[in-house]
Design a protein around this motif. Structure first.
Motif, PDB file in Angstrom:
ATOM      1  N   ALA A  60       0.821  -1.215   0.000  1.00 39.80           N
ATOM      2  CA  ALA A  60       0.000   0.000   0.000  1.00 39.80           C
ATOM      3  C   ALA A  60       0.853   1.263   0.000  1.00 39.80           C
ATOM      4  N   GLU A  63       1.056   2.839  -3.519  1.00 43.55           N
ATOM      5  CA  GLU A  63      -0.077   3.664  -3.932  1.00 43.55           C
ATOM      6  C   GLU A  63      -0.067   5.001  -3.200  1.00 43.55           C
ATOM      7  N   GLU A  94      -3.974   8.121   5.721  1.00 42.32           N
ATOM      8  CA  GLU A  94      -3.637   6.933   4.935  1.00 42.32           C
ATOM      9  C   GLU A  94      -2.339   6.302   5.420  1.00 42.32           C
ATOM     10  N   ILE A 135      -1.941   2.432   7.030  1.00 42.79           N
ATOM     11  CA  ILE A 135      -1.070   1.398   6.451  1.00 42.79           C
ATOM     12  C   ILE A 135      -0.230   0.721   7.519  1.00 42.79           C
TER      13      ILE A 135
END
Length: 720
Positions: free
Chosen positions: A688, A691, A714, A718
């Motif tokens: 992840a 991204e 985000e 993660i």
């Protein structure tokens, strides 16, 4: 009206004042019971634009506004005002921004059909959000003055809206509700009797008639709850603490856990709060300054004023009394000026101007001496003004949100000096923090430096600097290590100083402007603390480097510590964006590490674009692996630029290599986003991360994360 079909739902306006939502088969899905202008066109022109969600009572519509000579613009000056008091510290001030000073003109009177605006607005981006006496939440386009969003709250007594992370949060007699800004969709609601709401970091703090609750901003789940003796009348949040005014007491709580730090009694009921270098408490009886960390009183002034909120800026407390507006020195309480005005609101300070409302006017005063800049006739100002761009927003007695535009002034000249250890115990404590023996330089070390370097000559000619040695003198902005005159500790200070060969007026102006802006936000946790700045013998700024730079310490840091540092940097960028400041020059050399009171490692962000801005004035700034694509073509840095550069820092911190490490032509690699996936460099990283970095470092700024908070969220998700 003619019907409109959106996502399988048929919307039609009726002569009974309602909007009906039907299935394509003709069955009634929802009824929106608002009073709507009969000229509303469903499906075109100034009408419904397809943002309605069935059952929520939300729709967008526009109502034309008369054109004015001066249009509303947010290209310069303050670009957002998230909550009453501007931010969670309730300082009601943005002292580093340009402000409307002259030529006031009423641009819009915004009022929904059949109701009145009931609260002061919160402004985020190009929209203002207010609530009405009919229990609706409105979203108003700033430039046109059109009401584009209306959402039923299904409750009474709404608090002023607060905006954060694309949400609008409102407290009502039914609870606390969060709505998505773009379409009014309800994201969550919690059944608490909310009297005051403050959004800070990733939390919503709600004051009730019995206590305070902390809720997560995302999802609204409760974090903690604590009881108070009396109704909560004011909340403020700063540096991880929540300050509560209830009855005749002030309480400080840990923002994360709700644990009490301290509690004190005040003279007078219903105090208001604001937090700058000091915690300022005002009641009708007194004005008092306290240490935010301990609650200890530093001074008190018996003459009170109206029990209205104050504004903190330029080293002063600006306050309205029963018959005057006055300015008090924040360090001593000494009154510096007083102007006779029967104000109906508390003050707001933007740039060098103080704004207050009266029963008949909007008044702008010079923050330096209280002299008049302008008065502009209005139908009674009911809540304190809010300043964004070239406009002042006032809730007025005719039931409208009235927008007054004006001509923006030049860059503000007033600014606060750094805290004086003799008058500010917290400043003395900040200069005695323990630093790493490897990176710290004592005054005796500096005495053994080269006898006549550019740094020692600078220190000799500067009354505020005791000694200095060179760290880097190769660019137009030099970096020195030194000590200040009368500095209590022997730990080192870092200085940026304009190189002697670059004393042209434009470079001096750029340097001094950024120094003021940086100092204006340097009391925030993850912004490097500014000790002082000056202009002689050439512009300089002194700040706390903690225990050293990130690039010097990175090798020895385990991954959990690295993640914490990245989270801190995202918060620093978010802090800057709240004050309309973009850094534009984030690299590992502008990130410094420090230890908090518990000994935990934290990151602070320094420079705030100072070096890059001066370089850009003199020559093309060097291209680095952290340069954003838009900076290759000379575009002005914004929050999206900082998000890109933060993404590049994430790449460097997690992989131990800068992005584009394998590209032959760095400029072309940046333009083409030609870098190895992070997981190709370090296969132990979660996929992840690829991204996340790709989004943060998108070539198109519009495709990056919408905000530093979103990037931070985000990142935490993660590695949680």
């Amino acid at each position: 009206s003619s019907p409109a079909v959106v996502d399988g739902t048929v919307y039609v306006g009726s002569r009974d004042g309602n909007v009906y939502a039907l299935t394509e088969g003709g069955h009634l899905k929802s009824l929106y019971g608002f009073v709507v202008d009969r000229n509303l066109l469903i499906g075109g022109g100034a009408g419904l634009t397809g943002m309605t969600l069935a059952g929520l009572g939300a729709w967008r519509y526009s109502r034309g506004s008369a054109k004015t000579t001066t249009q509303i613009t947010t290209d310069h000056g303050v670009d957002n005002w998230p909550c009453p008091g501007h931010d969670s510290t309730k300082t009601a001030a943005v002292p580093t921004a340009r402000e409307p000073r002259t030529d006031p003109e009423t641009a819009h009177r915004i009022q929904p059909e059949g109701s009145t605006v009931d609260t002061s607005p919160a402004i985020d981006g190009d929209h203002a959000f207010v609530t009405t006496n009919e229990g609706a939440l409105l979203g108003v386009a700033l430039e046109s003055g059109d009401i584009e969003l209306m959402t039923a709250l299904d409750a009474e007594n709404p608090t002023p809206p607060v905006v954060s992370d694309q949400l609008v949060v409102v407290g009502t007699d039914q609870g606390v509700q969060a709505y998505r800004q773009r379409d009014g969709e309800e994201r969550w609601t919690r059944s608490v009797e909310g009297l005051t709401t403050v959004v800070a970091d990733d939390a919503v703090f709600v004051g009730t008639d019995t206590g305070v609750q902390g809720h997560h901003l995302a999802g609204g789940s409760q974090k903690w709850q604590t009881d108070c003796e009396g109704q909560v009348t004011a909340l403020a949040v700063a540096d991880g603490a929540v300050y509560i005014a209830a009855g005749t007491s002030i309480t400080a709580l840990d923002a994360e856990t709700g644990t009490q730090h301290w509690q004190i009694e005040t003279r007078g009921h219903n105090p208001s709060l604001a937090i700058g270098d000091r915690l300022i408490i005002t009641t009708r009886s007194v004005v008092a300054a306290h240490d935010p960390e301990t609650g200890k009183e530093q001074w008190t002034k018996d003459e009170g004023g109206q029990p209205t909120a104050v504004a903190l800026a330029h080293g002063h407390i600006y306050q309205t009394t029963d018959s005057d507006v006055r300015a008090l020195d924040i360090r001593t309480g000494t009154e510096n000026w007083r102007t006779s005005i029967d104000a109906t609101t508390g003050p707001v300070v933007v740039g060098d101007t103080v704004y207050v409302g009266t029963e008949s006017d909007l008044v702008a005063l010079n923050a330096a001496d209280g002299s008049y800049k302008f008065t502009h006739g209005l139908d009674g100002v009911l809540s304190r003004p809010i300043v964004v761009g070239n406009s002042v927003f006032c809730r007025t007695a005719d039931g409208s949100l009235t927008v007054v535009t004006g001509k923006l002034g030049d860059e503000p000249q007033l600014h606060t000096r750094s805290s004086d250890p003799e008058t500010d115990p917290s400043a003395a404590e900040s200069t005695t923090e323990t630093t790493d023996d490897v990176t710290a330089t004592s005054s005796s070390d500096l005495e053994n430096a080269e006898p006549d370097s550019v740094a020692t000559r600078f220190a000799r000619d500067c009354d505020s600097i005791e000694s200095a040695s060179v760290v880097d003198d190769t660019g137009p902005v030099h970096v020195y290590r030194g000590t200040l005159v009368d500095q209590i500790s022997e730990e080192h200070t870092h200085l940026y100083a304009l190189a002697p060969e670059h004393s042209e007026e434009e470079s001096v102006s750029d340097f001094e402007k950024i120094a003021r802006e940086w100092q204006g936000i340097s009391k925030n946790t993850h912004v490097a603390t500014v000790y002082d700045h000056g202009s002689d013998p050439r512009p300089w700024i002194a700040f706390d480097p903690g225990i050293g730079r990130l690039d010097e310490a990175l090798t020895n840091l385990e991954r959990p510590k690295r993640i914490d540092i990245l989270v801190d940097l995202a918060e620093a960028v978010r802090t800057g964006s709240m004050y309309n400041l973009a850094h534009g020059g984030i690299t590992p050399t502008t990130v410094f590490l420090a230890e908090d009171e518990q000994g935990s490692l934290i990151a602070t962000l320094a420079d705030w674009g100072l070096q890059r801005t001066v370089e850009k004035r003199i020559e093309d700034p060097p291209v680095t692996p952290y340069t954003a694509p838009e900076q290759l073509t000379g575009e002005t840095a914004g929050t999206a630029t900082d998000i890109y550069r933060l993404g590049a820092i994430i790449y460097r911190v997690l992989t131990d290599e800068p992005p584009f490490a394998y590209g032959a032509d760095l400029r072309s690699a940046i333009a083409d986003r030609d870098f190895e996936r992070p997981t190709n460099v370090d296969s132990s990283l979660p996929t992840a991360v690829d991204e996340l970095v790709a989004t943060a470092m998108a070539t198109d700024p519009d495709k990056r994360f919408d905000s530093p908070y979103e990037l931070r969220r985000e990142l935490v998700a993660i590695f949680d």
